[in-house]
Motif scaffolding. Sequence first.
Motif, short mmCIF file in Angstrom:
data_model
loop_
_atom_site.label_atom_id
_atom_site.label_comp_id
_atom_site.label_asym_id
_atom_site.label_seq_id
_atom_site.Cartn_x
_atom_site.Cartn_y
_atom_site.Cartn_z
N ARG A 20 0.32 0.67 -4.19
CA ARG A 20 -0.64 -0.27 -5.03
C ARG A 20 -2.03 -0.18 -4.40
O ARG A 20 -2.20 0.15 -3.16
CB ARG A 20 -0.41 -1.84 -4.51
CG ARG A 20 -0.91 -2.93 -5.16
CD ARG A 20 -0.52 -4.07 -4.68
NE ARG A 20 -1.28 -5.44 -5.30
CZ ARG A 20 -0.95 -5.82 -6.59
NH1 ARG A 20 0.09 -5.44 -7.25
NH2 ARG A 20 -1.83 -6.83 -7.04
N SER A 21 -2.99 -0.24 -5.31
CA SER A 21 -4.49 -0.16 -4.82
C SER A 21 -5.24 -1.44 -4.79
O SER A 21 -6.11 -1.50 -3.74
CB SER A 21 -5.14 0.86 -5.71
OG SER A 21 -5.10 0.15 -7.26
N LYS A 22 -4.70 -2.22 -5.59
CA LYS A 22 -5.52 -3.61 -5.61
C LYS A 22 -4.78 -4.28 -4.48
O LYS A 22 -3.88 -4.22 -3.84
CB LYS A 22 -5.16 -4.66 -6.64
CG LYS A 22 -5.99 -3.83 -7.88
CD LYS A 22 -5.88 -4.82 -9.17
CE LYS A 22 -4.23 -5.19 -9.69
NZ LYS A 22 -4.34 -5.96 -10.64
N VAL A 23 -5.56 -5.46 -3.83
CA VAL A 23 -5.12 -6.35 -2.62
C VAL A 23 -4.06 -7.24 -3.14
O VAL A 23 -4.10 -7.79 -4.32
CB VAL A 23 -6.17 -7.31 -2.26
CG1 VAL A 23 -5.92 -8.05 -1.07
CG2 VAL A 23 -7.39 -6.48 -1.62
N LYS A 28 -1.74 -10.38 -3.68
CA LYS A 28 -2.12 -11.88 -3.39
C LYS A 28 -0.89 -12.57 -2.60
O LYS A 28 0.12 -12.57 -3.11
CB LYS A 28 -2.06 -12.56 -4.88
CG LYS A 28 -2.40 -14.16 -4.85
CD LYS A 28 -3.54 -14.47 -4.26
CE LYS A 28 -3.63 -16.03 -4.52
NZ LYS A 28 -2.69 -16.72 -3.58
N ARG A 60 0.87 -1.03 -0.02
CA ARG A 60 -0.06 0.16 0.02
C ARG A 60 0.83 1.23 -0.01
O ARG A 60 0.74 2.09 -0.74
CB ARG A 60 -0.83 0.10 1.34
CG ARG A 60 -1.87 1.05 1.15
CD ARG A 60 -2.52 1.27 2.75
NE ARG A 60 -1.54 1.82 3.74
CZ ARG A 60 -1.14 2.95 3.55
NH1 ARG A 60 -1.27 4.14 2.80
NH2 ARG A 60 -0.11 3.42 4.54
#
Length: 374
Positions: free
Chosen positions: A55-58, A60, A51
Amino acid sequence: MPAPRELSDAERLDWLRLIRSENVGPITFHQLLERFGSAASALQALPEMARRGGRSKVLKIASKAEAEAERDGLARINARLVAWGEAAYPARLCSIDDAPPILAMKGHGDLARKHGVAIVGARNASAIGLRFTRDIAHAIAKQDLAVVSGLARGIDRAAHEGALLSADGASYAFIGTGIDMAFPPENADLHDRLAERGAIYAEMPLGTGVKGQNFPRRNRLISGASLGVLVVEAAMKSGSLITARFAASQGREVMAVPGSPLDPRCNGTNDLIRNGAALIERLEDVLAVIDPIRRGALQMPERSFSAGPAEPVHDDDIVAAHRRLMELLSPSPVGIDELIRLSGQTPAAIHTALLELELAGRIMRHRGNKVSLS
């Protein structure tokens, strides 16, 4: 050499989860381990670091169930996981910067402590090239050396077969697929023989099929696990020359067998000799290169399985490092030492910011300790 330490089952699963997580490569893994002291702590830190990197997406992150499924799948085919620095992990491979934290292994782990010589070359090798390879591999194996190769067609197969001609001949392979895949299919018999009498190592997860980009990555392991690399028949743009370049960058010896200038399969090997590779015609030539190295003790590099967390870096310093890095970085790779020098930030702040940017998927790492924008 001090006895290597073995990870606990829980630690090994944490290592597997970390290296199988998104945007975590070998170099990043080792830096995370040094920073957080354990893979378990690093796993907890990954989402926040990604974050902070933008990064905006989770992100993995490999689950415990996924790691257990891979471990159990390996057990069903009589294979297992070995971690960096453990007894069954190839000792010399530990010294390269991007050594895989975890390898799947099938076969005899005691080969990991034996000095090795890599033999690589053309898949479409000539009859005389195959004969030379079998003969010299057999002779090398009789010198209490392991023959290392990639279980491919041609020279690779001849190298493994030559080493196994002796009752006590030792050979092991690094493959570019999952350890459950025999590729090429006609080498399935050799795959089985190596699992019984030698060892097979795979960096890729169980079930990974044939992907072209994985084979050059595999080549760095062949060279990294060896004292030196002997190239027998290689065209000018062959994968064998990639292995030779890895060997040179890793401080390994590069050797080559000369061939006819009329045979394109020999252009690459002749060029290696022209540029300083040792010319090899017989076993004595190999030993003249290798013996001075193997007489030295095989020392493990200084890196512990777990340590105290690194000195904390202030948030303001990391924010400033992020800002300066985004000014300095471009799609062209640049050395990290150069970034530290130009940024005016502390090495700790720059390394932390780079980790966060990599986890966010915004930068890529390259050979030679370089990075670029993704």
